[in-house]
Design a protein around this motif. Sequence first.
Motif, short mmCIF file in Angstrom:
data_model
loop_
_atom_site.label_atom_id
_atom_site.label_comp_id
_atom_site.label_asym_id
_atom_site.label_seq_id
_atom_site.Cartn_x
_atom_site.Cartn_y
_atom_site.Cartn_z
N THR A 1 74.38 52.76 73.06
CA THR A 1 75.32 52.84 71.94
C THR A 1 74.59 53.10 70.64
OG1 THR A 1 76.87 51.35 73.06
CG2 THR A 1 77.11 51.61 70.67
N GLY B 1 90.61 55.03 74.68
CA GLY B 1 89.52 54.58 75.53
C GLY B 1 89.84 53.31 76.29
N ALA C 1 85.49 61.24 74.57
CA ALA C 1 84.12 61.68 74.35
C ALA C 1 84.00 63.19 74.48
CB ALA C 1 83.19 60.99 75.34
N LEU C 2 84.67 63.76 75.51
CA LEU C 2 84.62 65.21 75.69
C LEU C 2 85.31 65.93 74.54
CD1 LEU C 2 83.95 67.67 77.41
CD2 LEU C 2 86.12 67.32 78.64
N TYR D 1 90.34 56.77 82.43
CA TYR D 1 89.30 57.75 82.09
C TYR D 1 89.42 58.23 80.65
CZ TYR D 1 89.03 57.84 87.18
OH TYR D 1 88.94 57.49 88.49
N ARG E 1 88.15 57.07 77.89
CA ARG E 1 86.92 57.12 77.10
C ARG E 1 86.16 58.42 77.33
NH1 ARG E 1 83.57 52.06 79.23
NH2 ARG E 1 85.67 51.17 79.00
N TRP E 2 86.23 58.90 78.59
CA TRP E 2 85.54 60.16 78.87
C TRP E 2 86.29 61.34 78.26
CZ3 TRP E 2 80.90 59.16 80.17
CH2 TRP E 2 80.60 58.01 80.91
N GLY E 3 87.62 61.25 78.28
CA GLY E 3 88.39 62.32 77.65
C GLY E 3 88.16 62.38 76.14
N ALA F 1 83.34 51.50 70.43
CA ALA F 1 83.95 52.82 70.64
C ALA F 1 84.55 53.35 69.35
CB ALA F 1 85.02 52.72 71.72
#
Length: 667
Positions: free
Chosen positions: A12, A419, A430-431, A424, A426-428, A143
């Motif tokens: 982080t 997130g 982030a992307l 999922y 958090r991954w979305g 986050a």
Amino acid sequence: MATGERSLRAWTWALAAALLAVLAALLADHARRTSVTIDEPVHLYAGVRYWQCGDFAVNPEHPPLAKWLAAAPLQGRGWIEPADARCGDALGDKRVHGLNANDMIAANGVTPMLLPARLAMTALTVLLAIVLAVAAWRAFGAAGGLAALALVAAEPTLLAHGSLVTTDMALTVTGVCTVLALRAWMRVPDLRRLIVLAASAGALLASKHSAVLFLPALLLLWAARPVTVPEAPAMPIHRQLASLGLALAMALAVLWTAYGWRASALPPGAQPHAMTAARYLAENGRPEQATSLPARVLTSIEPTGLLPEAYLLGLADIVASGRRTVSVLGTSHESGVWFYFPLALATKASLPLLALAVLGAVVLSRTREGRAHLAWFGVPGVLYLVQSTGSGMNIGVRHVLPVFAFLVLLGAGGAAWIGRRVPYGRWGVALGLALNLAGTVAGAPHHIAFGNALAGGRDGMRRIFTDSNVEWGQNHRLIAPEAAHRRAPCWVALFGGGQVNGHYHRCRVIPGSGAWFRFDAPPQPMPAVIEGTLFASTTVLPPRGGPEYSPLLQHTPQAVLGGSLYVFEGRFELPGASALTHATRSAWYLREEQPAAALVESTRALALWPDDPRVQLVHARALGASGRRAEARAWFDATIASARRDPAHYIDLAIRARRERDALASP
């Protein structure tokens, strides 16, 4: 702490450091690859004068904090001084200060002066990112903090103004710090937090005069204490008021410190002056501005000595120039329109930021704790925007830059919610944030002209705005390489530039807008018909520009540089632009006290472009200087009549002409 937790924390912190590094790199890239904008020279010149001799009469329309910072890296160097420029000269004369500023930068080189100053200014933007990340981290977890950093690093408008030698980012970071410091003190009302609040508020006052727009939000957040800080300890109202009064006194002390604890705007030993706020308003503002409520309040404060003289003159300038012509959506207006800033925000903010901010506001409104966050992260931005909609000075989204900071906080809340609640998610997030950042990197360094998909990108933005939302002089350095492989000779009609134009290209400069030039001899007149390559800023073309370049609208541009500079090739009949060069020559002769030559040039200008009020005004002045007062008054009347037929462009010129006509009629 478990090994997995330590590893997650390390990742982080590493990601946070990486995002800050990307932000710093993008700011440095913008600082290095864009040209000097029209406002930067005078800000930098003022900062140099502050360090040199404490001359706060230079650029008093803006408080000194950002200018102190920008000029700090330039201390200890030997600079070529502008000719005949001395400390303490020309109090309140914007033209003289603008000329001196551009001369100084042109004489010493743009890069040696501008780049260190711009890099110093990036510290404010990095500080803003850290403050927003810490606030979002505390409110929404790690986050949220990382999302705030990612949003700041990818936001084109924050990058566009984050390295410039202007006051907008200083206002933004100090405004956010003041809001957050008030919240911290209300939660734990101890002396240490009160001092932090006072220091933040004082820095806010010393950043920009529009700091006063934060006051309603601060008062509302304090008054709504049960909602905004439900966990706050009980505190008698008289103690709260006494503490806030002490904070205000300390904030004013910080403001006075920024002015060197000196009441006079002029440095010690300078000649006395007769300039007052009332006189400045009368000489520089539209008549309705000089008699407005803010003007009356200002003139009543002046005798108290509560504020430094330069700060008061700056407030007078804000009031005097509070109404300006504006062009938006292809239509020109003689003053600001209410929808300007909402439209600017909707088209200049990136869509991920807007979407996440809206989501953040919705989800925060559902819980008591969330509503407290929503109050602190939403109310200041909303009230700032609402107050700005009533402004008569619509000249760029930078004037609501603080709103972007509060959108980042709301957006961080929205990203953190996705997130936590979406599979999922958090991954979305982030992307999505990574793609947003990649798009910003791909568009670098043309962040000033950025427009989101709602605007149609940079190309669509030019159809909505023709001001500093698109063109602020930042693309001049693109001219030379483009001219090298096009038809010669080359001509440029630009926004801004002045003497520093010579640093970026060798094309012939023809009438533009907002340029600062000092001529040692009468400038060469421009032919009515020119051939070759012509670079024209979007600001000189209609609807924002006057009719002198309307013939260019019949031609298809070969290219558009940086989203704001049109490139034309061919043969162009431009009698209006030619007339304006003769008008400039006439004005030069008038300053040199050669009225006969001035009259010859103004007559030539009239022959080329007889109905233009700018040409008529110069002719009236030449007649007056030649002693032909009756004819001069008639031409002043003609100027006023012509200007009134197109108030969206010439309302201020009509006011100047009326003042000069009345002065000519006086004994």
